[in-house]
Design an enzyme around this catalytic site. Structure first.
Site, PDB file in Angstrom:
ATOM      1  N   ARG A  91       0.839  -1.193   0.000  1.00  0.00           N
ATOM      2  CA  ARG A  91       0.000   0.000   0.000  1.00  0.00           C
ATOM      3  C   ARG A  91       0.876   1.246   0.000  1.00  0.00           C
ATOM      4  NH1 ARG A  91      -1.883   0.739   4.331  1.00  0.00           N
ATOM      5  NH2 ARG A  91      -1.217  -1.124   5.474  1.00  0.00           N
ATOM      6  N   TYR A 219      -1.453  -3.579  -6.722  1.00  0.00           N
ATOM      7  CA  TYR A 219      -1.290  -4.264  -5.434  1.00  0.00           C
ATOM      8  C   TYR A 219      -2.604  -4.295  -4.640  1.00  0.00           C
ATOM      9  CZ  TYR A 219      -0.295  -5.210  -0.619  1.00  0.00           C
ATOM     10  OH  TYR A 219      -0.362  -5.750   0.645  1.00  0.00           O
ATOM     11  N   GLY A 221      -4.246  -3.924  -1.511  1.00  0.00           N
ATOM     12  CA  GLY A 221      -4.961  -2.849  -0.824  1.00  0.00           C
ATOM     13  C   GLY A 221      -5.177  -1.609  -1.675  1.00  0.00           C
ATOM     14  N   LYS A 228      -9.757  -2.638   1.472  1.00  0.00           N
ATOM     15  CA  LYS A 228      -9.513  -1.505   2.362  1.00  0.00           C
ATOM     16  C   LYS A 228     -10.272  -0.256   1.917  1.00  0.00           C
ATOM     17  CE  LYS A 228      -7.248  -4.032   5.041  1.00  0.00           C
ATOM     18  NZ  LYS A 228      -5.841  -4.192   5.302  1.00  0.00           N
ATOM     19  N   HIS A 248     -10.750  -2.740  11.321  1.00  0.00           N
ATOM     20  CA  HIS A 248      -9.632  -3.550  10.827  1.00  0.00           C
ATOM     21  C   HIS A 248      -9.364  -4.657  11.847  1.00  0.00           C
ATOM     22  CE1 HIS A 248      -5.155  -3.525   9.298  1.00  0.00           C
ATOM     23  NE2 HIS A 248      -5.861  -4.456   8.693  1.00  0.00           N
ATOM     24  N   SER A 270      -1.423  -3.685  10.266  1.00  0.00           N
ATOM     25  CA  SER A 270      -1.035  -4.537   9.147  1.00  0.00           C
ATOM     26  C   SER A 270       0.231  -5.328   9.473  1.00  0.00           C
ATOM     27  CB  SER A 270      -0.793  -3.671   7.914  1.00  0.00           C
ATOM     28  OG  SER A 270      -1.959  -2.935   7.622  1.00  0.00           O
ATOM     29  N   CYS A 272       0.683  -7.554  11.743  1.00  0.00           N
ATOM     30  CA  CYS A 272       0.923  -7.694  13.181  1.00  0.00           C
ATOM     31  C   CYS A 272       0.149  -8.857  13.799  1.00  0.00           C
ATOM     32  CB  CYS A 272       0.603  -6.393  13.898  1.00  0.00           C
ATOM     33  SG  CYS A 272       1.786  -5.083  13.522  1.00  0.00           S
ATOM     34  N   ASN A 276      -2.871 -14.822  11.712  1.00  0.00           N
ATOM     35  CA  ASN A 276      -2.365 -15.893  12.574  1.00  0.00           C
ATOM     36  C   ASN A 276      -3.274 -16.150  13.770  1.00  0.00           C
ATOM     37  OD1 ASN A 276       0.555 -17.077  11.962  1.00  0.00           O
ATOM     38  ND2 ASN A 276       0.355 -15.047  11.061  1.00  0.00           N
ATOM     39  N   ASP A 299      -9.339 -10.050   8.716  1.00  0.00           N
ATOM     40  CA  ASP A 299      -8.839  -8.693   8.435  1.00  0.00           C
ATOM     41  C   ASP A 299      -9.855  -7.587   8.680  1.00  0.00           C
ATOM     42  OD1 ASP A 299      -6.424  -7.274   7.453  1.00  0.00           O
ATOM     43  OD2 ASP A 299      -7.702  -6.658   5.788  1.00  0.00           O
ATOM     44  N   ASN A 387       6.467  -8.459   1.904  1.00  0.00           N
ATOM     45  CA  ASN A 387       5.010  -8.306   1.855  1.00  0.00           C
ATOM     46  C   ASN A 387       4.394  -9.218   0.789  1.00  0.00           C
ATOM     47  OD1 ASN A 387       2.559  -7.128   2.792  1.00  0.00           O
ATOM     48  ND2 ASN A 387       2.517  -5.745   1.022  1.00  0.00           N
ATOM     49  N   ALA A 388       5.075 -10.328   0.460  1.00  0.00           N
ATOM     50  CA  ALA A 388       4.488 -11.313  -0.459  1.00  0.00           C
ATOM     51  C   ALA A 388       3.190 -11.835   0.157  1.00  0.00           C
ATOM     52  CB  ALA A 388       5.465 -12.459  -0.680  1.00  0.00           C
ATOM     53  N   ARG A 389       2.209 -12.114  -0.691  1.00  0.00           N
ATOM     54  CA  ARG A 389       0.872 -12.455  -0.181  1.00  0.00           C
ATOM     55  C   ARG A 389       0.300 -13.678  -0.887  1.00  0.00           C
ATOM     56  NH1 ARG A 389      -1.654  -8.907   3.918  1.00  0.00           N
ATOM     57  NH2 ARG A 389      -0.036  -7.350   4.247  1.00  0.00           N
TER      58      ARG A 389
HETATM   59  P1  GTP Z   1      -2.354  -7.827   7.335  1.00  0.00           P
HETATM   60  O1  GTP Z   1      -2.849  -8.869   6.391  1.00  0.00           O
HETATM   61  O2  GTP Z   1      -1.282  -6.965   6.746  1.00  0.00           O
HETATM   62  O3  GTP Z   1      -3.456  -6.990   7.912  1.00  0.00           O
HETATM   63  O4  GTP Z   1      -1.552  -8.602   8.516  1.00  0.00           O
HETATM   64  P2  GTP Z   1      -2.012  -9.493   9.757  1.00  0.00           P
HETATM   65  O5  GTP Z   1      -2.335  -8.612  10.916  1.00  0.00           O
HETATM   66  O6  GTP Z   1      -3.036 -10.479   9.363  1.00  0.00           O
HETATM   67  O7  GTP Z   1      -0.639 -10.244  10.144  1.00  0.00           O
HETATM   68  P3  GTP Z   1      -0.220 -11.781  10.009  1.00  0.00           P
HETATM   69  O8  GTP Z   1      -1.048 -12.677  10.875  1.00  0.00           O
HETATM   70  O9  GTP Z   1      -0.135 -12.130   8.582  1.00  0.00           O
HETATM   71  O10 GTP Z   1       1.241 -11.748  10.640  1.00  0.00           O
HETATM   72  C1  GTP Z   1       2.260 -10.944  10.105  1.00  0.00           C
HETATM   73  C2  GTP Z   1       3.604 -11.387  10.580  1.00  0.00           C
HETATM   74  O11 GTP Z   1       3.641 -11.437  12.019  1.00  0.00           O
HETATM   75  C3  GTP Z   1       3.968 -12.792  10.100  1.00  0.00           C
HETATM   76  O12 GTP Z   1       5.301 -12.801   9.673  1.00  0.00           O
HETATM   77  C4  GTP Z   1       3.777 -13.647  11.309  1.00  0.00           C
HETATM   78  O13 GTP Z   1       4.614 -14.775  11.288  1.00  0.00           O
HETATM   79  C5  GTP Z   1       4.072 -12.709  12.477  1.00  0.00           C
HETATM   80  N1  GTP Z   1       3.298 -13.088  13.688  1.00  0.00           N
HETATM   81  C6  GTP Z   1       1.964 -13.319  13.752  1.00  0.00           C
HETATM   82  N2  GTP Z   1       1.573 -13.690  15.002  1.00  0.00           N
HETATM   83  C7  GTP Z   1       2.700 -13.672  15.754  1.00  0.00           C
HETATM   84  C8  GTP Z   1       2.966 -13.960  17.148  1.00  0.00           C
HETATM   85  O14 GTP Z   1       2.086 -14.306  17.934  1.00  0.00           O
HETATM   86  N3  GTP Z   1       4.253 -13.809  17.555  1.00  0.00           N
HETATM   87  C9  GTP Z   1       5.260 -13.417  16.709  1.00  0.00           C
HETATM   88  N4  GTP Z   1       6.482 -13.304  17.194  1.00  0.00           N
HETATM   89  N5  GTP Z   1       5.046 -13.161  15.385  1.00  0.00           N
HETATM   90  C10 GTP Z   1       3.788 -13.276  14.918  1.00  0.00           C
HETATM   91  C1  SPV Z   2      -3.002  -4.639   5.213  1.00  0.00           C
HETATM   92  O1  SPV Z   2      -2.038  -4.005   4.754  1.00  0.00           O
HETATM   93  O2  SPV Z   2      -3.537  -4.361   6.321  1.00  0.00           O
HETATM   94  C2  SPV Z   2      -3.565  -5.772   4.460  1.00  0.00           C
HETATM   95  C3  SPV Z   2      -3.123  -5.975   3.088  1.00  0.00           C
HETATM   96  O3  SPV Z   2      -4.448  -6.462   4.964  1.00  0.00           O
HETATM   97  S1  SPV Z   2      -3.937  -4.854   2.020  1.00  0.00           S
HETATM   98  O4  SPV Z   2      -5.184  -5.479   1.588  1.00  0.00           O
HETATM   99  O5  SPV Z   2      -3.077  -4.642   0.899  1.00  0.00           O
HETATM  100  O6  SPV Z   2      -4.239  -3.633   2.709  1.00  0.00           O
HETATM  101 MN    MN Z   3      -4.960  -5.790   7.035  1.00  0.00          MN
END
Ligand code: GTP
Ligand code: SPV
Ligand code: MN
Length: 605
Positions: A91, A219, A221, A228, A248, A270, A272, A276, A299, A387-389
């Protein structure tokens, strides 16, 4: 299906609008499509019906021109690799605008441009930009097709990659068009990949016109406008006017051994940890005891008060656009299982036998080609872009909750805020009441990630994880949050977590991932009035013994930092929070400033 003839997708595919009555109900849509075609000058117009045949033909066309590259059909059936332009991988917050009549309506949290200027600027870029291309008209529904909480939109784009992604991420095609025909209203989104030139790129939002215009990026977002742009920036504006919330947040159901399920909504910035947490696999002991996790969304969350006063939530999306790096059989086995087939990978590396690969996959394979398509060389950077998806249908997730299709949504027991905080912020704390909870959300801070262009690891305020996504002034947004505290409301408890606390050696102190269930169990215990904790000025923290830590090894340093309350550090933090609230001037709700001052006074004395 990969052999489907390229010409099966007729460039003059029949418009599904041939009866007189529906034509008049869809007049606004037809007029707008004609207007856009007159501006952008496409060679052909294709109305997307969302069918498998349509997708097969589109995919064949993209495979033929290299937009999609084949992956190993044995290990990754139905899956494809897309390599984006190397300058178009995330983004672009500095090029994202909220264009309201009054600048104050957009607030200091948004880049602003006057609507007339913004239209003129971006329409000049759209002028003739689809010459030689097909224009796709994508009717879509955000949320279950029969839910009163759902909202429809139409995205016009010249990118078949966007069409293929929107098909996975939304309810796209004929049923959405039928709903638009019934309801009349829809959000208008116009998108072109343009020249993919970062100097000729804008993501513009016109909340007052329920309109989005995005130029120059393919891309996620920036280009999948249902996500978004619509479901957060435009929807947050609509939600404020209509008395609901567009957030979010992930939505996860936690089923305890008695068979009770509590739904939790969590806002993390994002990259964070939302995907997971939404798919977490319970630690072994919990599995043995019968705990289960149900994924409703990863999300975005739309919520409104139900007849019983509780907040009910739907996931407006139908798929996941998730971060690939870090996803492994250890960290997120559910995500890994979800993406074994029918997945679009964007900007990952590949192995010698054409399997997708990314840093942290840890499956014993090695990359030979990086995300740009060059021979992999560790000295030149990672194989996968950070930021590969992956894009994949939600229903492929082993923990997918059938409640994700419930038109009424799920009742929310707890709201969780959290960010990446290397220091100060403990593992978890609970706010005293709704107003305090809103302050906890408003005061959120987090280190920036690769999900947006710019520096990574810089601490910034990211209230409710909505800094890049709130379609109006944050001061008004906080007031909207506070307004839900009404007689008869049964609001969720509000918590704050930090999975990312680091020790003196720079390593994460908390194991995270599946072990985060231990923290969610404590929250549910608090909701039920069963779990203990100690009160501090910032809220209630668990003592080490209040969490089930069976099988977790924590050092003394980890225990001290994850469960400790650092008075002096919090005093400084609250000073900074006060300055942040003041930076919005008199528009900031007094109730929030009072709350900040009450806590600051307790911290001081
Ligand atoms: P967006 O799609 O951008 O909104 O991201 P998201 O909030 O869904 O984050 P996601 O779950 O994809 O995690 C992003 C990164 O944080 C990844 O590299 C994960 O491995 C790492 N991560 C997620 N949960 C944890 C955790 O509990 N502990 C740690 N240390 N890393 C984590
Ligand atoms: C984020 O950046 O919070 C995402 C990926 O979930 S995007 O849809 O590109 O905003
Ligand atoms: Mn997001």
């Amino acid at each position: 299906s990969r052999s489907t003839a390229v010409n099966a997708l007729s460039s003059e595919a029949a418009k599904p609008l041939d009866d007189q009555a529906s034509r008049s109900r869809l007049q606004a849509l037809n007029d707008w499509v004609a207007e856009v075609a007159a501006l952008t000058r496409p060679d052909a117009i294709h109305w997307c019906d969302g069918s498998d045949a349509e997708n097969d033909a589109l995919v064949a066309r993209m495979a033929a021109d290299g937009t999609l590259l084949p992956l190993n059909e044995d290990t990754n059936p139905g899956s494809w690799l897309h390599r984006s332009h190397p300058d178009d991988v995330a983004r672009v917050e500095h090029l994202t605008f909220v264009c309201t009549t009054a600048q104050d309506a957009a607030g200091p949290n948004n880049h602003w441009m006057a609507p007339a200027d913004a239209h003129a600027k971006i329409d000049a870029l759209f002028d003739g930009c689809m010459r030689g291309r097909t224009m796709y008209v994508i009717p879509y529904c955000m949320g279950p097709i029969d839910s009163p909480l759902s909202r429809c939109g139409v995205e016009i784009t010249d990118s078949p990659y966007v069409v293929a992604n929107m098909r996975l991420m939304t309810r796209m095609g004929t049923p959405a068009l039928a709903r638009i025909e019934r309801e009349g209203g829809f959000v208008k989104g116009l998108h072109s990949i343009g020249e993919l030139d970062p100097e000729r790129r804008f993501i513009m939002h016109f909340p007052e016109e329920l309109t989005i215009k995005s130029y120059g990026s393919g891309y996620g977002g920036n280009a999948l406008l249902g996500k978004k742009c619509h479901a957060l920036r435009i929807a947050s504006y609509q939600a404020r006017n209509e008395g609901w919330m567009a957030e979010h947040m992930l939505i996860v159901g936690i089923q305890n051994p008695n068979g009770e399920t509590h739904y939790i909504a969590a806002a993390f910035p994002s990259a964070c940890g939302k995907t997971n947490l939404a798919m977490l696999i319970p630690p072994e002991g919990y599995q043995r005891d019968g705990w289960k996790v149900w994924t409703v969304g990863d999300d975005i969350c739309w919520m409104r008060p139900g007849p019983d006063g509780r907040l009910y939530a739907i996931n407006p999306e139908a798929g996941y656009f998730g971060v690939a790096p870090g996803t492994s059989a250890r960290s997120n086995p559910s995500a890994l299982a979800t993406i074994q087939k029918n997945t679009i990978f964007t900007n990952v590396g590949v192995t010698a036998d054409n399997q997708p690969w990314w840093e942290g996959l840890d499956n014993g394979q090695a990359p030979v080609t990086d995300w740009r398509g060059n021979p992999y060389d560790a000295a030149k950077g990672p194989a996968a872009h950070p930021n590969a998806r992956f894009t994949v249908s939600a229903k492929q997730c082993p923990s997918w909750s059938p409640m994700a299709e419930d038109p009424q949504g799920v009742p929310i027991s707890a709201i969780v805020f959290g960010g990446r905080r290397a220091s100060l912020v403990p593992l978890v704390f609970e706010s005293r009441d709704w107003t305090h909870g809103v302050l906890v959300g408003a005061a959120m801070g987090s280190e920036t990630t690769a999900a947006a262009t710019g520096a990574v690891g810089v601490m910034r305020r990211d209230p409710m994880a909505m800094k890049p996504f709130c379609g109006y002034n944050f001061a008004d947004y906080f007031a909207h949050w506070l307004s839900f505290d009404q007689t008869g409301a049964k609001l969720p408890k509000v918590f704050h977590v930090n999975w990312f606390r680091k020790g003196d050696e720079g390593a994460f102190l908390w194991p995270g991932f599946g072990d985060n269930l231990r923290v969610l169990e404590w929250m549910i215990g608090r909701v039920k009035g069963e779990a203990g904790g100690i009160e501090t000025p910032i809220g209630t923290l668990p003592r080490v013994d209040d969490l089930n830590l069976d099988g977790v090894e924590l050092s003394d340093e980890a225990c001290a930092k994850l469960f400790g309350f650092e008075q002096a550090g919090w005093q400084a933090e609250f000073e900074s929070i006060g300055e942040y609230l003041d930076s919005y001037g008199p528009r900031m709700p007094q109730a929030l400033k009072d709350e900040q001052q009450r806590i600051a006074a307790r911290l001081a004395g």
